[in-house]
Design a protein around this motif. Structure first.
Motif, mmCIF file in Angstrom:
data_model
loop_
_atom_site.group_PDB
_atom_site.id
_atom_site.type_symbol
_atom_site.label_atom_id
_atom_site.label_comp_id
_atom_site.label_asym_id
_atom_site.label_seq_id
_atom_site.Cartn_x
_atom_site.Cartn_y
_atom_site.Cartn_z
ATOM 1 N N VAL A 110 0.782 -1.231 0.184
ATOM 2 C CA VAL A 110 -0.115 -0.056 -0.006
ATOM 3 C C VAL A 110 1.012 1.434 -0.073
ATOM 4 O O VAL A 110 1.720 1.505 0.995
ATOM 5 C CB VAL A 110 -0.750 0.104 1.233
ATOM 6 N N SER A 111 1.048 2.023 -1.078
ATOM 7 C CA SER A 111 1.764 3.369 -1.288
ATOM 8 C C SER A 111 1.181 4.505 -1.309
ATOM 9 O O SER A 111 0.187 4.578 -1.981
ATOM 10 C CB SER A 111 2.889 2.884 -2.343
ATOM 11 N N THR A 112 1.816 5.634 -0.956
ATOM 12 C CA THR A 112 1.443 6.696 -1.052
ATOM 13 C C THR A 112 2.759 7.751 -0.953
ATOM 14 O O THR A 112 3.561 7.323 -0.276
ATOM 15 C CB THR A 112 0.215 7.193 -0.310
ATOM 16 N N VAL A 113 2.500 9.036 -1.583
ATOM 17 C CA VAL A 113 3.671 9.896 -1.373
ATOM 18 C C VAL A 113 3.012 11.018 -0.257
ATOM 19 O O VAL A 113 1.873 11.368 -0.232
ATOM 20 C CB VAL A 113 3.734 10.693 -2.653
ATOM 21 N N ILE A 114 4.094 11.114 0.655
ATOM 22 C CA ILE A 114 3.420 12.244 1.775
ATOM 23 C C ILE A 114 4.657 13.511 1.596
ATOM 24 O O ILE A 114 5.704 13.270 1.129
ATOM 25 C CB ILE A 114 3.760 11.690 3.122
ATOM 26 N N ASP A 115 3.725 14.472 1.626
ATOM 27 C CA ASP A 115 4.516 15.980 1.482
ATOM 28 C C ASP A 115 4.939 16.613 3.041
ATOM 29 O O ASP A 115 4.065 16.799 3.574
ATOM 30 C CB ASP A 115 3.714 17.042 0.617
ATOM 31 N N LEU A 116 6.160 16.165 3.406
ATOM 32 C CA LEU A 116 6.508 16.819 4.844
ATOM 33 C C LEU A 116 6.307 18.153 4.974
ATOM 34 O O LEU A 116 6.093 18.575 6.123
ATOM 35 C CB LEU A 116 7.973 16.442 5.082
ATOM 36 N N ASN A 117 6.090 18.862 4.122
ATOM 37 C CA ASN A 117 5.848 20.541 3.988
ATOM 38 C C ASN A 117 4.380 20.773 4.444
ATOM 39 O O ASN A 117 4.179 21.780 5.130
ATOM 40 C CB ASN A 117 5.905 21.023 2.748
#
Lengths: 273, 288
Positions: B245-252
């Motif tokens: 299960v994958s996703t991109v997270i934006d630490l900003n």
């Protein structure tokens, strides 16, 4: 609030996954089921066929001479609907071979012999078909002890044991079990005219609601009275649950050593798989 | 900074570490090929969950010379890994543990501090209790790991928050239970509620890896999730199915959320500590 409604799609996902996982991880691909013509075994058969493929399921019908012809006909409806393999192996000769020596045997004794004869046949077919025995006991009858020890309760895995009878009915409808089977009065069919509810003295509808409070919701018997159940009914059911606990656990082993099976030798059956 | 997270929603072999290790290495390769920076495995992912008397026989130490950790540490040169295992300490106590591996190094080990020993659970019988809740630095910022029952209690996530964790990495082997009329088990609903709540209350990322499969009659429901600092669900795995299960997270997003909602800035830790001392130190047990 007493709500025994289940999400049948979710139940189906979990139970078919359970059957496939627990059979395949020990090196098998197939299942055998004692198909009585009743609701529970029909549901087990539908679940097994969905989990393993109809070609990997053997339904075994085991009539005694006094079994209702409807039972065989209903079992055949399930076999035809699913396209599973089937065999009819009458138990009359086996049972009468024993009971002819005891003409005075009563209904309980006769019923137990029939249930255990069927156990012998289904486990023999398990070896022939190379399939594990999928059980058909539901939570209501397990709690009430309404079964024959080493008879109809014997199985390798049991997908229905955490569903009350009224929940099995819901699942049956979702699986497409013929309505005739869902609607008929539940019966062990051990003697003519026998019905579960007649023998137990209450309906599954009533007792499932009480069991749900006692077991799932941890109500005390007193709480159940306050919830509107009659005292003799509550007392009778509580006592039945307690008295029949021996049917739900393996026989106790007398402890002698430092490490004893059942007490401090603890492994799941799925150990290593 | 954006990072790609993968959650390994896997089934495991009970007590067969080498079979589970193979799956870890294969999934690490797959996740890396798909661009993942961090791959999180569930609780006890190298051993299976209901270990009972197997616990002491499947234990390993997260060291470069350990035959199980050596290949995992090698794999961690390509992407960071969180793996679940039984840790045996030098005094031969056995812990349910999670290790954070990165660039060939063991960055942090967490020992499960809450061992459920009630209902269907019996962990306290077989395992030692962890005694620390610590955040740690990673190449993506500060993170913290908790294991299943750890985050059924509010204090461990709170401590990680105060210790600077911006990424809460939760690992579970959660047995499915509570079938009602909903299309979701009660156990799944509960865990999703609290994970969303932690993300919202702590304005932080909450990543939850949960396993699937069966052990005897227990089912594990999967449904891996990632919540962002707004409490929004970024991704959710299917129930009862294996997969990455994958996703991109934006630490900003941490900057944007905390500019709007300064819960961390305003958290009165000294007050909390003072009151904790009063409550626990007063000699009265009534509020404990």
């Amino acid at each position: 609030m007493i709500d025994l409604t289940i999400n049948t799609a979710l139940a189906r996902t979990i139970l078919t996954g359970f059957i496939a996982s627990e059979i395949r991880r020990v090196g098998y691909t197939r299942a055998v089921i004692a198909l009585s013509g009743g609701l529970d075994s029909a549901v087990s058969c539908y679940l097994a066929a969905e989990a393993l493929g109809h070609e990997n399921v053997l339904a075994v019908c085991m009539p005694y001479k006094s079994s209702s012809p409807d039972s065989l006909q209903h079992a055949q409806m399930v076999i035809d609907a699913l396209g599973v393999e089937s065999r009819t192996i009458p138990i009359t000769a086996m049972v009468d071979g024993l009971l002819d020596n005891f003409p005075d045997a009563g209904n309980v004794r006769r019923g137990n012999v029939m249930a255990r004869a069927r156990m012998i046949v289904i486990y023999d077919q398990s070896e022939v078909f190379k399939g594990l025995v999928v059980g058909t006991s539901n939570k209501t009858e397990i709690l009430l002890g309404y079964s024959t020890l080493y008879g109809d309760s014997a199985c390798a895995i049991n997908p229905l044991g955490d569903l009350y009878k009224t929940q099995v009915r819901q699942l049956a409808a979702d699986l497409g079990v013929p309505q005739e089977i869902i609607d008929k009065p539940p019966s062990a069919d051990l003697w003519q005219g026998q019905t579960d509810e007649g023998e137990l003295g209450f309906t599954y509808e009533q007792v499932d609601r009480l069991l749900y409070l006692l077991v799932d919701q941890r109500y005390t018997p007193q709480d159940c009275l306050e919830a509107g159940f009659a005292e003799p009914f509550v007392r009778g059911v509580v006592e039945r649950i307690r008295r029949n606990h021996f049917k739900r656990v393996p026989p106790p082993i007398a402890k002698l050593s430092n490490r004893t099976i059942g007490y401090d030798f603890l492994y799941l059956r799925d150990w290593g798989t | 900074m954006k990072i790609q997270i993968s959650l390994a929603q896997i089934n495991t072999h009970l007590g067969n570490v080498s079979a589970n290790l193979d799956k870890h290495l294969q999934l690490a390769q797959e996740a890396h090929a798909s661009g993942a920076d961090l791959l999180i495995f569930p609780e006890l992912s190298l051993t299976g969950y209901v270990l009972q008397d197997l616990a002491s026989t499947v234990a390993h130490s997260a060291r470069p010379d350990d035959p199980v950790f050596k290949p995992l540490l090698d794999a961690s040169r390509k992407l960071d890994l969180v793996v679940g295992f039984v840790d045996e300490d030098h005094r031969h106590r056995f812990y349910i543990a999670a290790a954070y591996l990165s660039q060939g190094q063991v960055v942090h080990i967490h020992h499960k501090v809450y061992l459920p020993t009630y209902g269907l659970f019996d962990e306290g019988r077989f395992f030692a209790w962890g005694d620390e809740v610590r955040a740690f630095d990673t190449r993506f910022g500060r993170a913290g790991m908790l294991i299943c029952e750890d985050f059924w209690h509010a204090s461990p996530p709170y401590l990680l928050w105060l210790d600077g964790a911006e990424l809460m990495l939760f690992a579970s082997a959660s047995p499915g239970r509570g079938l009602g009329s909903e299309a979701q088990l009660e156990s799944a609903r509960w865990v999703e509620h609290i994970n969303r709540a932690y993300a919202s209350l702590f304005t932080t990322f909450v990543l939850h890896a949960n396993r699937v499969g069966y052990e005897d009659g227990l089912n594990f429901w999967g449904g891996c999730t990632v919540f962002d600092p707004n409490g929004e669900l970024l991704v959710k795995g299917p129930y009862h199915q294996e997969g990455l299960v994958s996703t991109v997270i934006d630490l900003n997003q941490l900057h944007r959320t905390r500019a709007r909602l300064p819960l961390l800035r305003d958290e009165r830790t000294a007050l909390a500590l003072r009151e904790m001392n009063r409550i626990l130190g007063s000699g009265s047990r009534t509020n404990r």
